[in-house]
Design an enzyme around this catalytic site. Structure first.
Site, PDB file in Angstrom:
ATOM      1  N   GLU A 103      -1.393   2.120  -9.376  1.00  0.00           N
ATOM      2  CA  GLU A 103      -1.835   1.147 -10.649  1.00  0.00           C
ATOM      3  C   GLU A 103      -2.914   1.468 -11.058  1.00  0.00           C
ATOM      4  O   GLU A 103      -3.366   1.482 -12.013  1.00  0.00           O
ATOM      5  CB  GLU A 103      -1.517  -0.174 -10.576  1.00  0.00           C
ATOM      6  CG  GLU A 103      -1.113  -1.557 -11.165  1.00  0.00           C
ATOM      7  CD  GLU A 103      -1.820  -2.633 -10.640  1.00  0.00           C
ATOM      8  OE1 GLU A 103      -1.491  -2.912  -9.400  1.00  0.00           O
ATOM      9  OE2 GLU A 103      -1.482  -4.109 -11.426  1.00  0.00           O
ATOM     10  N   ILE A 126       3.064   3.681  -1.809  1.00  0.00           N
ATOM     11  CA  ILE A 126       4.086   3.650  -0.798  1.00  0.00           C
ATOM     12  C   ILE A 126       4.722   2.258  -1.733  1.00  0.00           C
ATOM     13  O   ILE A 126       5.827   2.045  -1.356  1.00  0.00           O
ATOM     14  CB  ILE A 126       3.831   3.094   0.519  1.00  0.00           C
ATOM     15  CG1 ILE A 126       2.499   2.428   0.096  1.00  0.00           C
ATOM     16  CG2 ILE A 126       3.074   4.574   0.607  1.00  0.00           C
ATOM     17  CD1 ILE A 126       2.901   1.422   2.537  1.00  0.00           C
ATOM     18  N   ASP A 127       4.368   1.223  -1.978  1.00  0.00           N
ATOM     19  CA  ASP A 127       5.044   0.115  -3.504  1.00  0.00           C
ATOM     20  C   ASP A 127       6.365   0.436  -3.535  1.00  0.00           C
ATOM     21  O   ASP A 127       6.586  -1.173  -4.208  1.00  0.00           O
ATOM     22  CB  ASP A 127       3.332  -0.603  -3.453  1.00  0.00           C
ATOM     23  CG  ASP A 127       2.898  -1.044  -2.410  1.00  0.00           C
ATOM     24  OD1 ASP A 127       2.718  -1.025  -1.405  1.00  0.00           O
ATOM     25  OD2 ASP A 127       1.561  -1.892  -2.912  1.00  0.00           O
ATOM     26  N   ARG A 162      15.659 -13.766  20.429  1.00  0.00           N
ATOM     27  CA  ARG A 162      14.887 -14.021  19.471  1.00  0.00           C
ATOM     28  C   ARG A 162      15.031 -14.011  18.039  1.00  0.00           C
ATOM     29  O   ARG A 162      15.851 -12.766  18.202  1.00  0.00           O
ATOM     30  CB  ARG A 162      13.097 -12.940  20.155  1.00  0.00           C
ATOM     31  CG  ARG A 162      12.702 -13.732  21.740  1.00  0.00           C
ATOM     32  CD  ARG A 162      11.377 -12.380  22.211  1.00  0.00           C
ATOM     33  NE  ARG A 162      10.857 -12.977  23.197  1.00  0.00           N
ATOM     34  CZ  ARG A 162       9.962 -12.196  23.791  1.00  0.00           C
ATOM     35  NH1 ARG A 162      10.190 -11.418  23.926  1.00  0.00           N
ATOM     36  NH2 ARG A 162       9.459 -13.053  25.180  1.00  0.00           N
ATOM     37  N   GLN A 274       3.048   2.286   8.357  1.00  0.00           N
ATOM     38  CA  GLN A 274       3.497   2.793   7.140  1.00  0.00           C
ATOM     39  C   GLN A 274       3.430   4.317   5.922  1.00  0.00           C
ATOM     40  O   GLN A 274       3.566   4.639   5.625  1.00  0.00           O
ATOM     41  CB  GLN A 274       4.044   1.293   6.077  1.00  0.00           C
ATOM     42  CG  GLN A 274       4.856   0.664   6.650  1.00  0.00           C
ATOM     43  CD  GLN A 274       4.129  -0.537   6.503  1.00  0.00           C
ATOM     44  OE1 GLN A 274       5.400  -1.761   5.593  1.00  0.00           O
ATOM     45  NE2 GLN A 274       3.820  -1.201   6.617  1.00  0.00           N
TER      46      GLN A 274
HETATM   47  O1  F6P Z   1      -0.559  -0.404  -2.704  1.00  0.00           O
HETATM   48  C1  F6P Z   1      -0.746   0.226  -1.317  1.00  0.00           C
HETATM   49  C2  F6P Z   1      -1.000  -0.792  -0.115  1.00  0.00           C
HETATM   50  O2  F6P Z   1      -0.237  -0.077   1.276  1.00  0.00           O
HETATM   51  C3  F6P Z   1      -0.403  -1.981   0.039  1.00  0.00           C
HETATM   52  O3  F6P Z   1       0.939  -2.275   0.250  1.00  0.00           O
HETATM   53  C4  F6P Z   1      -1.278  -2.687   0.550  1.00  0.00           C
HETATM   54  O4  F6P Z   1      -1.947  -4.125   0.116  1.00  0.00           O
HETATM   55  C5  F6P Z   1      -2.124  -1.905   0.204  1.00  0.00           C
HETATM   56  O5  F6P Z   1      -2.284  -0.634  -0.200  1.00  0.00           O
HETATM   57  C6  F6P Z   1      -3.817  -2.088   1.604  1.00  0.00           C
HETATM   58  O6  F6P Z   1      -4.972  -1.496   1.361  1.00  0.00           O
HETATM   59  P1  F6P Z   1      -6.351  -1.303   2.086  1.00  0.00           P
HETATM   60  O7  F6P Z   1      -5.919   0.008   2.694  1.00  0.00           O
HETATM   61  O8  F6P Z   1      -7.398  -1.540   1.769  1.00  0.00           O
HETATM   62  O9  F6P Z   1      -6.028  -2.306   2.957  1.00  0.00           O
END
Ligand code: F6P
Length: 342
Positions: A103, A126-127, A162, A274
């Site tokens: 983005e 990935i989002d 759990r 992830q």
């Molecule tokens: O935008 C992808 C993302 O993986 C988000 O899901 C996550 O909040 C962010 O990047 C984490 O960013 P950083 O690697 O800077 O901690």
């Protein structure tokens, strides 16, 4: 042509596959030469770059991360940043730039195009929250990793009776949580788009356990929030780019579930697992298609456009139309929630 390539924002499996496809088609079909700017737009600002060619990209298809590095640097937030980019591109005689990112990077790419830089965008994250494309590469891999983790957590949860709270990435959109939660048979899925009611979550878990199932998986996106006035959250602070620091909602949620239900509850935060490692076969194919489409767009002069996928066709969309975030379709969420989470 001489083409610059850069990768911006958080890394994502499939970035190298895009670079490889851009270079492969550009060099073989058009006789292009390539420069890789290091660490996103920062490399353009600071004139840091490396030559890229087919030879250099051998073996990179299955490799995660990005061989040219990445950053969230934004030239428009730096005094003279845009002018420095312009100077770099002029001095290197760059005819076009392929800008691969999420983005934030697409926003910079749009501004660059509006300012006359010949640039084409390729969406990654990935989002999966970039609008105008049905999917971004990296998403499928992240969902696969999260699903495999949930599968593993099921057996240990069942052995110990759990509740397992699994936190996945997703700042503003719950696509990973929803897909991995459905694929992994979660009992509850909590996403940023739908603030959760802790009472309802605990009631559903209690009811489920009363029916004789003693283990539950709760998948929570890192950006999920409780309904206002229900649970107090500490101020998360912001990073150097002004983004709220996320990660940790599971640690707030788990004690609430344990104290309200009496069920022993444990937390797993999947975090950057992830994002790391090899892309799935689907993401390798999507990245390859995007890379080919990006260099085609360059040769057709389709600057200010982003490649995207719609109904399995790779298309171009004006970067002007790529604004805001693509969030989870509430109909999909409720359709599944009705059957599995109540
Ligand atoms: O935008 C992808 C993302 O993986 C988000 O899901 C996550 O909040 C962010 O990047 C984490 O960013 P950083 O690697 O800077 O901690």
């Amino acid at each position: 042509m001489k083409v610059g390539i850069l990768t911006g924002g958080g890394d994502c499996p499939g970035l190298n596959a895009v670079i490889r496809a851009v270079v492969r088609k550009g060099e073989r079909v058009h006789g292009d030469r390539f420069v890789g700017f290091l660490d996103g737009w920062r490399g353009v600002i600071e004139q840091r770059h490396v030559p890229l060619n087919i030879e250099r990209l051998r073996g990179t298809l299955p490799r995660g991360g990005t061989i040219i590095g990445t950053s969230r640097a934004n030239p428009f937030n730096l005094d003279g940043g845009f002018e420095r980019c312009q100077t770099t591109l002029d001095e290197l005689s760059i005819d076009a730039v392929v800008s691969i990112g999420g983005e934030g990077t697409m926003g910079i790419t749009r501004e660059m195009a509006a300012a006359g830089i010949p640039v084409v965008g390729v969406p990654k994250t990935i989002d999966n929250d970039i609008p105008a494309t049905e999917v971004t590469f990296g998403f499928h891999t992240a969902v696969q990793i999260a699903t495999e983790a949930i599968d593993r957590l099921h057996t240990t949860a069942e052995s110990h009776d759990r509740v397992m709270v699994v936190e996945v990435m997703g700042r503003h959109a719950g696509h990973i949580a929803l897909y991995a939660g459905i694929a992994g048979g979660a009992a509850q899925i909590l996403i940023p788009e739908e603030p959760f009611d802790i009472d309802a979550v605990c009631a559903a878990l209690t009811q489920r356990h009363q029916k004789g199932r003693f283990a539950s998986i709760v998948v929570v996106a890192e950006g999920a929030l409780p309904k206002p006035g229900t649970i107090e959250l500490a101020d998360p602070g912001v990073d150097e780019f002004g983004h709220i620091r996320l990660g940790g909602i599971a640690n707030v949620l788990a004690p609430e579930i344990e104290s309200r239900t009496g069920f022993e509850t444990r937390v797993t935060i999947l975090g950057h697992i992830q994002r790391g490692g090899t892309p799935s076969a689907y993401d390798r194919v999507l990245s390859t298609r995007f890379g080919i489409a990006a260099i085609d767009a360059v040769h057709e002069g389709a600057f200010g456009q982003m490649v995207a996928i719609r109904c399995d066709q790779v298309v171009r969309v004006p970067l002007e139309d790529v604004r805001g975030l693509k969030t989870v379709d509430p109909q999909l969420f409720h359709e599944v929630a009705e059957v599995f989470f109540s």
